[in-house]
Write a protein that holds these residues in place. Structure first.
Motif, short mmCIF file in Angstrom:
data_model
loop_
_atom_site.label_atom_id
_atom_site.label_comp_id
_atom_site.label_asym_id
_atom_site.label_seq_id
_atom_site.Cartn_x
_atom_site.Cartn_y
_atom_site.Cartn_z
N CYS A 27 0.68 -1.05 -0.02
CA CYS A 27 0.03 -0.10 0.19
C CYS A 27 0.93 1.41 0.01
O CYS A 27 0.54 2.60 -0.63
CB CYS A 27 -0.87 0.17 1.27
SG CYS A 27 -2.26 -0.63 0.78
N HIS A 168 -9.84 1.00 2.95
CA HIS A 168 -8.95 0.88 1.69
C HIS A 168 -8.49 -0.52 1.35
O HIS A 168 -8.56 -1.02 0.44
CB HIS A 168 -7.64 1.76 1.89
CG HIS A 168 -6.65 1.91 0.80
ND1 HIS A 168 -6.49 2.90 0.12
CD2 HIS A 168 -5.48 0.99 0.57
CE1 HIS A 168 -5.57 2.66 -0.85
NE2 HIS A 168 -4.76 1.45 -0.32
N GLU A 169 -8.10 -1.09 2.42
CA GLU A 169 -7.55 -2.46 2.41
C GLU A 169 -8.79 -3.30 1.76
O GLU A 169 -8.68 -4.17 1.12
CB GLU A 169 -6.96 -2.84 3.58
CG GLU A 169 -5.82 -2.20 4.31
CD GLU A 169 -4.65 -2.03 3.35
OE1 GLU A 169 -4.38 -3.10 2.35
OE2 GLU A 169 -4.26 -1.08 3.00
N HIS A 172 -8.84 -3.29 -1.53
CA HIS A 172 -7.94 -4.38 -2.35
C HIS A 172 -8.34 -5.67 -2.36
O HIS A 172 -8.23 -6.35 -3.35
CB HIS A 172 -6.70 -4.31 -1.49
CG HIS A 172 -5.71 -3.12 -1.79
ND1 HIS A 172 -5.36 -2.93 -3.01
CD2 HIS A 172 -4.92 -2.45 -0.99
CE1 HIS A 172 -4.47 -1.81 -2.85
NE2 HIS A 172 -4.31 -1.42 -1.84
N HIS A 187 -3.80 0.60 -7.21
CA HIS A 187 -4.15 1.89 -6.71
C HIS A 187 -4.91 2.79 -7.75
O HIS A 187 -4.53 2.62 -9.10
CB HIS A 187 -3.21 2.66 -6.03
CG HIS A 187 -2.77 2.14 -4.77
ND1 HIS A 187 -1.65 1.32 -4.32
CD2 HIS A 187 -3.36 1.80 -3.62
CE1 HIS A 187 -1.46 0.80 -3.40
NE2 HIS A 187 -2.77 0.95 -2.64
ZN LIG Z 1 -3.46 0.15 -0.93
#
Ligand SMILES: [Zn+2]
Ligand SMILES: [Zn+2]
Length: 353
Positions: A27, A168-169, A172, A187
Protein backbone atom coordinates in the motif's frame (compact mmCIF):
# COMPACT_ATOMS: atom_id res chain seq x y z
CA UNK A 1 -0.90 -37.66 21.61
CA UNK A 2 -4.51 -37.77 20.38
CA UNK A 3 -5.20 -40.27 17.64
CA UNK A 4 -6.04 -37.55 15.17
CA UNK A 5 -2.75 -35.80 15.58
CA UNK A 6 -0.90 -39.06 15.13
CA UNK A 7 -2.70 -39.75 11.86
CA UNK A 8 -1.88 -36.29 10.59
CA UNK A 9 1.75 -36.71 11.57
CA UNK A 10 2.07 -39.99 9.78
CA UNK A 11 0.51 -38.96 6.53
CA UNK A 12 1.31 -35.36 6.00
CA UNK A 13 4.79 -34.49 5.12
CA UNK A 14 7.13 -32.16 3.35
CA UNK A 15 5.54 -29.09 4.83
CA UNK A 16 7.77 -26.28 5.88
CA UNK A 17 7.78 -22.86 7.41
CA UNK A 18 9.99 -20.98 5.05
CA UNK A 19 11.44 -17.72 4.08
CA UNK A 20 9.57 -15.98 1.39
CA UNK A 21 10.04 -12.37 0.49
CA UNK A 22 7.48 -10.24 -1.24
CA UNK A 23 4.22 -11.63 0.01
CA UNK A 24 2.59 -8.35 0.84
CA UNK A 25 0.97 -6.02 -1.56
CA UNK A 26 2.45 -2.64 -1.02
CA UNK A 27 0.00 0.00 0.00
CA UNK A 28 2.98 2.22 0.61
CA UNK A 29 4.42 1.57 -2.81
CA UNK A 30 2.93 2.96 -5.95
CA UNK A 31 1.96 -0.37 -7.32
CA UNK A 32 1.35 -3.74 -5.78
CA UNK A 33 1.63 -7.09 -7.41
CA UNK A 34 -1.25 -8.06 -9.58
CA UNK A 35 -2.99 -11.37 -9.27
CA UNK A 36 -3.66 -12.12 -12.90
CA UNK A 37 -4.38 -15.82 -12.58
CA UNK A 38 -7.43 -15.68 -10.33
CA UNK A 39 -10.15 -13.32 -9.22
CA UNK A 40 -11.06 -14.21 -5.64
CA UNK A 41 -12.77 -10.81 -5.30
CA UNK A 42 -15.70 -12.17 -7.28
CA UNK A 43 -16.40 -14.61 -4.44
CA UNK A 44 -17.07 -11.55 -2.27
CA UNK A 45 -18.89 -9.40 -4.78
CA UNK A 46 -21.25 -12.00 -6.20
CA UNK A 47 -24.21 -13.62 -4.46
CA UNK A 48 -23.08 -16.95 -5.93
CA UNK A 49 -21.72 -19.38 -4.93
CA UNK A 50 -21.69 -17.85 -1.43
CA UNK A 51 -24.75 -15.94 -0.29
CA UNK A 52 -23.13 -15.07 3.07
CA UNK A 53 -19.91 -13.40 4.11
CA UNK A 54 -18.20 -14.28 7.36
CA UNK A 55 -15.60 -11.83 8.64
CA UNK A 56 -13.37 -13.08 11.44
CA UNK A 57 -11.76 -10.25 13.38
CA UNK A 58 -8.74 -10.85 15.59
CA UNK A 59 -6.85 -8.40 17.72
CA UNK A 60 -3.51 -8.79 19.35
CA UNK A 61 -3.68 -8.04 23.08
CA UNK A 62 -3.47 -4.34 23.76
CA UNK A 63 -5.11 -3.25 20.54
CA UNK A 64 -8.54 -1.76 20.98
CA UNK A 65 -10.97 -2.06 18.11
CA UNK A 66 -14.15 -0.12 18.47
CA UNK A 67 -17.56 -1.36 17.39
CA UNK A 68 -17.90 1.80 15.38
CA UNK A 69 -14.87 0.87 13.29
CA UNK A 70 -16.23 -2.60 12.64
CA UNK A 71 -19.63 -1.16 11.80
CA UNK A 72 -18.01 1.05 9.20
CA UNK A 73 -16.32 -1.97 7.68
CA UNK A 74 -19.61 -3.81 7.69
CA UNK A 75 -21.51 -1.05 5.92
CA UNK A 76 -18.73 -0.74 3.35
CA UNK A 77 -18.90 -4.47 2.62
CA UNK A 78 -22.70 -4.38 2.69
CA UNK A 79 -22.72 -1.67 0.09
CA UNK A 80 -20.49 -3.45 -2.41
CA UNK A 81 -20.83 -7.19 -1.74
CA UNK A 82 -24.00 -8.84 -2.88
CA UNK A 83 -24.71 -11.16 0.04
CA UNK A 84 -28.46 -11.73 0.40
CA UNK A 85 -28.02 -13.92 3.50
CA UNK A 86 -25.98 -11.32 5.28
CA UNK A 87 -22.56 -10.29 6.42
CA UNK A 88 -21.49 -11.42 9.84
CA UNK A 89 -18.55 -9.83 11.65
CA UNK A 90 -17.29 -11.97 14.50
CA UNK A 91 -14.74 -10.52 16.89
CA UNK A 92 -12.64 -13.09 18.70
CA UNK A 93 -11.07 -12.69 22.11
CA UNK A 94 -7.77 -10.77 21.98
CA UNK A 95 -4.76 -12.97 21.33
CA UNK A 96 -2.19 -12.85 24.17
CA UNK A 97 1.12 -11.41 22.98
CA UNK A 98 2.93 -14.31 24.64
CA UNK A 99 1.33 -16.72 22.16
CA UNK A 100 2.61 -14.99 19.08
CA UNK A 101 5.86 -13.65 20.42
CA UNK A 102 8.73 -13.77 17.96
CA UNK A 103 6.46 -14.71 15.09
CA UNK A 104 6.03 -12.69 11.94
CA UNK A 105 2.59 -11.18 11.68
CA UNK A 106 1.72 -13.55 8.83
CA UNK A 107 2.35 -16.64 10.92
CA UNK A 108 0.69 -15.00 13.91
CA UNK A 109 -2.41 -14.44 11.81
CA UNK A 110 -2.55 -18.13 10.94
CA UNK A 111 -2.36 -19.02 14.64
CA UNK A 112 -5.31 -16.66 15.27
CA UNK A 113 -7.43 -18.06 12.47
CA UNK A 114 -10.45 -20.10 13.55
CA UNK A 115 -12.32 -20.09 10.27
CA UNK A 116 -16.05 -19.60 9.85
CA UNK A 117 -18.15 -21.17 12.56
CA UNK A 118 -20.07 -23.27 10.12
CA UNK A 119 -21.89 -25.47 12.62
CA UNK A 120 -23.53 -27.38 9.83
CA UNK A 121 -24.54 -24.22 7.97
CA UNK A 122 -23.40 -23.76 4.41
CA UNK A 123 -19.93 -22.47 3.65
CA UNK A 124 -19.79 -18.67 3.47
CA UNK A 125 -17.27 -16.44 1.73
CA UNK A 126 -14.58 -15.78 4.33
CA UNK A 127 -12.43 -12.79 5.26
CA UNK A 128 -9.91 -12.51 8.09
CA UNK A 129 -9.00 -9.17 9.64
CA UNK A 130 -6.11 -8.91 12.07
CA UNK A 131 -5.43 -5.77 14.08
CA UNK A 132 -1.92 -5.77 15.43
CA UNK A 133 0.91 -3.73 16.74
CA UNK A 134 4.23 -3.85 15.01
CA UNK A 135 5.89 -7.02 16.23
CA UNK A 136 9.41 -5.82 15.65
CA UNK A 137 10.03 -8.77 13.36
CA UNK A 138 8.40 -7.24 10.40
CA UNK A 139 11.35 -5.72 8.67
CA UNK A 140 9.89 -2.26 8.49
CA UNK A 141 6.32 -3.44 8.20
CA UNK A 142 4.43 -0.38 9.28
CA UNK A 143 1.37 0.05 7.18
CA UNK A 144 -1.86 -1.81 6.82
CA UNK A 145 -1.73 -4.48 4.15
CA UNK A 146 -3.34 -7.26 2.23
CA UNK A 147 -1.41 -10.37 1.23
CA UNK A 148 -0.68 -10.45 -2.50
CA UNK A 149 -1.01 -14.17 -2.98
CA UNK A 150 -4.12 -14.68 -0.91
CA UNK A 151 -6.01 -11.41 -0.64
CA UNK A 152 -8.53 -12.85 1.81
CA UNK A 153 -7.02 -11.24 4.88
CA UNK A 154 -6.40 -7.68 6.05
CA UNK A 155 -3.54 -6.71 8.34
CA UNK A 156 -4.27 -3.45 10.12
CA UNK A 157 -1.45 -1.88 12.11
CA UNK A 158 -1.48 0.21 15.21
CA UNK A 159 -2.31 3.81 14.64
CA UNK A 160 -3.73 3.01 11.24
CA UNK A 161 -6.89 1.39 12.45
CA UNK A 162 -8.91 4.24 11.12
CA UNK A 163 -11.93 3.52 9.04
CA UNK A 164 -10.14 4.98 6.04
CA UNK A 165 -7.25 2.48 6.20
CA UNK A 166 -9.54 -0.44 6.88
CA UNK A 167 -11.85 0.36 3.99
CA UNK A 168 -8.90 1.02 1.68
CA UNK A 169 -7.60 -2.50 2.44
CA UNK A 170 -11.10 -3.92 1.98
CA UNK A 171 -11.02 -2.24 -1.44
CA UNK A 172 -7.93 -4.33 -2.26
CA UNK A 173 -9.75 -7.47 -1.12
CA UNK A 174 -12.57 -6.55 -3.51
CA UNK A 175 -10.05 -6.39 -6.33
CA UNK A 176 -10.14 -2.64 -6.89
CA UNK A 177 -7.87 -0.98 -9.43
CA UNK A 178 -7.12 -4.11 -11.40
CA UNK A 179 -8.84 -2.07 -14.07
CA UNK A 180 -5.82 -0.20 -15.36
CA UNK A 181 -7.98 2.31 -17.22
CA UNK A 182 -7.92 4.41 -14.04
CA UNK A 183 -5.33 2.66 -11.89
CA UNK A 184 -1.93 1.02 -11.80
CA UNK A 185 -3.44 -2.39 -10.97
CA UNK A 186 -3.38 -1.75 -7.22
CA UNK A 187 -4.24 1.90 -6.70
CA UNK A 188 -6.48 4.45 -8.33
CA UNK A 189 -5.23 7.43 -10.28
CA UNK A 190 -8.30 9.53 -9.50
CA UNK A 191 -7.43 12.08 -6.87
CA UNK A 192 -9.75 12.13 -3.91
CA UNK A 193 -10.55 8.43 -4.38
CA UNK A 194 -10.13 6.25 -1.32
CA UNK A 195 -7.99 3.91 -3.42
CA UNK A 196 -5.53 6.64 -4.35
CA UNK A 197 -2.06 5.36 -3.51
CA UNK A 198 -0.70 8.08 -1.35
CA UNK A 199 -2.22 10.21 1.25
CA UNK A 200 -0.39 13.15 -0.18
CA UNK A 201 -0.67 16.88 0.31
CA UNK A 202 -3.93 16.89 -1.60
CA UNK A 203 -5.35 14.30 0.74
CA UNK A 204 -4.08 16.06 3.86
CA UNK A 205 -5.47 19.42 2.76
CA UNK A 206 -8.77 17.85 1.78
CA UNK A 207 -8.99 16.15 5.14
CA UNK A 208 -8.19 19.34 6.97
CA UNK A 209 -10.80 21.18 4.95
CA UNK A 210 -13.34 18.63 6.15
CA UNK A 211 -13.82 17.01 2.74
CA UNK A 212 -14.79 13.39 2.88
CA UNK A 213 -11.75 11.52 1.67
CA UNK A 214 -12.92 7.99 2.34
CA UNK A 215 -15.16 7.68 -0.68
CA UNK A 216 -14.58 5.64 -3.80
CA UNK A 217 -14.50 7.48 -7.10
CA UNK A 218 -17.16 6.76 -9.70
CA UNK A 219 -14.78 4.58 -11.74
CA UNK A 220 -14.00 2.37 -8.74
CA UNK A 221 -17.67 2.16 -7.78
CA UNK A 222 -18.54 1.12 -11.32
CA UNK A 223 -15.86 -1.61 -11.27
CA UNK A 224 -17.41 -3.06 -8.11
CA UNK A 225 -20.88 -2.86 -9.57
CA UNK A 226 -19.77 -4.68 -12.73
CA UNK A 227 -17.97 -7.31 -10.63
CA UNK A 228 -21.26 -8.32 -9.03
CA UNK A 229 -22.44 -9.87 -12.24
CA UNK A 230 -19.16 -11.27 -13.55
CA UNK A 231 -18.73 -14.99 -13.75
CA UNK A 232 -16.94 -16.55 -10.77
CA UNK A 233 -14.19 -18.90 -11.92
CA UNK A 234 -15.46 -22.43 -11.32
CA UNK A 235 -12.09 -23.59 -9.96
CA UNK A 236 -12.14 -21.10 -7.06
CA UNK A 237 -13.88 -21.84 -3.79
CA UNK A 238 -13.66 -21.51 -0.04
CA UNK A 239 -13.26 -24.38 2.37
CA UNK A 240 -13.48 -22.95 5.87
CA UNK A 241 -10.94 -20.12 5.85
CA UNK A 242 -8.97 -21.62 2.94
CA UNK A 243 -9.19 -20.22 -0.54
CA UNK A 244 -8.99 -23.25 -2.83
CA UNK A 245 -7.77 -23.02 -6.42
CA UNK A 246 -8.22 -26.22 -8.37
CA UNK A 247 -5.66 -26.94 -11.05
CA UNK A 248 -4.95 -29.89 -13.30
CA UNK A 249 -3.89 -32.72 -10.98
CA UNK A 250 -3.64 -30.67 -7.79
CA UNK A 251 -5.26 -27.90 -5.81
CA UNK A 252 -3.78 -25.04 -3.84
CA UNK A 253 -5.32 -24.30 -0.43
CA UNK A 254 -4.29 -20.83 0.69
CA UNK A 255 -4.45 -18.55 3.69
CA UNK A 256 -2.57 -15.29 3.73
CA UNK A 257 1.06 -16.48 4.13
CA UNK A 258 0.29 -20.12 3.53
CA UNK A 259 -0.06 -22.28 0.43
CA UNK A 260 -0.64 -26.01 0.56
CA UNK A 261 -0.42 -28.12 -2.56
CA UNK A 262 -3.05 -30.84 -2.33
CA UNK A 263 -3.42 -33.82 -4.67
CA UNK A 264 -6.56 -33.39 -6.76
CA UNK A 265 -7.69 -36.86 -5.84
CA UNK A 266 -8.09 -35.92 -2.18
CA UNK A 267 -9.09 -32.26 -2.38
CA UNK A 268 -12.78 -33.14 -2.16
CA UNK A 269 -12.28 -34.81 1.23
CA UNK A 270 -10.09 -32.07 2.67
CA UNK A 271 -11.05 -31.47 6.30
CA UNK A 272 -10.17 -27.81 6.72
CA UNK A 273 -10.21 -27.98 10.50
CA UNK A 274 -7.66 -30.75 10.42
CA UNK A 275 -5.48 -28.91 7.90
CA UNK A 276 -5.62 -25.71 9.94
CA UNK A 277 -4.70 -27.51 13.18
CA UNK A 278 -1.84 -29.17 11.39
CA UNK A 279 -0.43 -25.91 10.08
CA UNK A 280 -0.73 -24.32 13.52
CA UNK A 281 1.13 -27.24 15.03
CA UNK A 282 3.90 -26.79 12.47
CA UNK A 283 4.18 -23.09 13.20
CA UNK A 284 4.40 -23.72 16.93
CA UNK A 285 7.09 -26.33 16.35
CA UNK A 286 9.07 -23.88 14.25
CA UNK A 287 8.53 -21.18 16.86
CA UNK A 288 9.94 -23.48 19.56
CA UNK A 289 12.81 -24.67 17.42
CA UNK A 290 14.07 -21.18 16.81
CA UNK A 291 13.60 -19.83 20.33
CA UNK A 292 17.27 -20.18 21.12
CA UNK A 293 18.42 -19.10 17.73
CA UNK A 294 19.40 -15.63 16.70
CA UNK A 295 16.97 -13.03 15.62
CA UNK A 296 17.98 -13.32 11.98
CA UNK A 297 16.86 -16.92 11.70
CA UNK A 298 13.57 -16.17 13.43
CA UNK A 299 13.00 -13.33 11.02
CA UNK A 300 13.20 -15.75 8.13
CA UNK A 301 10.09 -17.65 9.07
CA UNK A 302 7.06 -16.08 7.64
CA UNK A 303 5.46 -18.28 5.07
CA UNK A 304 4.08 -21.80 5.29
CA UNK A 305 4.14 -23.92 2.21
CA UNK A 306 4.11 -27.59 1.45
CA UNK A 307 2.57 -30.62 -0.08
CA UNK A 308 -0.33 -31.77 2.02
CA UNK A 309 -2.04 -35.09 1.68
CA UNK A 310 -5.09 -34.87 3.90
CA UNK A 311 -5.97 -38.15 5.37
CA UNK A 312 -9.27 -39.82 5.03
CA UNK A 313 -10.20 -43.46 5.00
CA UNK A 314 -10.42 -43.12 1.22
CA UNK A 315 -6.89 -41.86 0.76
CA UNK A 316 -3.47 -43.27 1.25
CA UNK A 317 -0.02 -41.73 1.39
CA UNK A 318 1.26 -40.58 -1.96
CA UNK A 319 3.75 -42.75 -3.73
CA UNK A 320 6.96 -41.09 -4.78
CA UNK A 321 5.81 -41.25 -8.39
CA UNK A 322 2.53 -39.48 -7.57
CA UNK A 323 4.36 -36.87 -5.58
CA UNK A 324 6.80 -36.21 -8.39
CA UNK A 325 3.96 -35.89 -10.88
CA UNK A 326 2.18 -33.32 -8.69
CA UNK A 327 5.38 -31.38 -8.06
CA UNK A 328 6.13 -31.26 -11.78
CA UNK A 329 2.72 -29.76 -12.44
CA UNK A 330 2.97 -27.36 -9.52
CA UNK A 331 6.40 -26.22 -10.76
CA UNK A 332 4.56 -24.29 -13.48
CA UNK A 333 1.95 -22.86 -11.09
CA UNK A 334 1.27 -19.14 -11.61
CA UNK A 335 1.74 -18.41 -7.90
CA UNK A 336 5.35 -17.74 -6.98
CA UNK A 337 5.41 -19.42 -3.54
CA UNK A 338 3.81 -22.57 -4.95
CA UNK A 339 6.08 -22.66 -7.98
CA UNK A 340 9.22 -22.03 -5.94
CA UNK A 341 8.35 -24.70 -3.44
CA UNK A 342 7.69 -27.29 -6.14
CA UNK A 343 10.89 -26.44 -8.01
CA UNK A 344 12.96 -26.68 -4.81
CA UNK A 345 11.49 -30.06 -3.96
CA UNK A 346 12.10 -31.35 -7.49
CA UNK A 347 15.72 -30.26 -7.19
CA UNK A 348 16.02 -32.14 -3.90
CA UNK A 349 14.61 -35.25 -5.55
CA UNK A 350 17.12 -34.97 -8.37
CA UNK A 351 19.99 -34.62 -5.94
CA UNK A 352 18.83 -37.70 -4.04
CA UNK A 353 18.98 -39.77 -7.21
ZN1 LIG B 1 -3.43 0.20 -0.96
ZN1 LIG C 1 -10.95 5.23 -7.67
Amino acid sequence: MPLNARIIKALVYRIAVILFIGALSGCGSKSGQLLTYMRPELLYLNPQPYSRLYVEVDTIEGFEVTDQLLNELKSFLNKYCSKPDGIEIVKDKPVPISEIEELSIGLASILCTDGPGTGGIEQPAYLHVLFHKKTGLEGGERTSRVSSFCPCGIFCTEGKAKAFALKHEAGHVLGLCKNTAHGDSAHCRNRGCMMYAHRDLFWSLGSLAGLQMDKLCDDCQLDLELGKSELVEPNLLFKGPFLIRQEDGYSVASLPFCDLIIPASVESVLDWNEALSFIKEKIKEAQKATLNKDRESRKKMWYVTGLYNPNDTNTSPLSEIDELAILKRAATDPSLPVKNYAMDKLKEFEQEQ
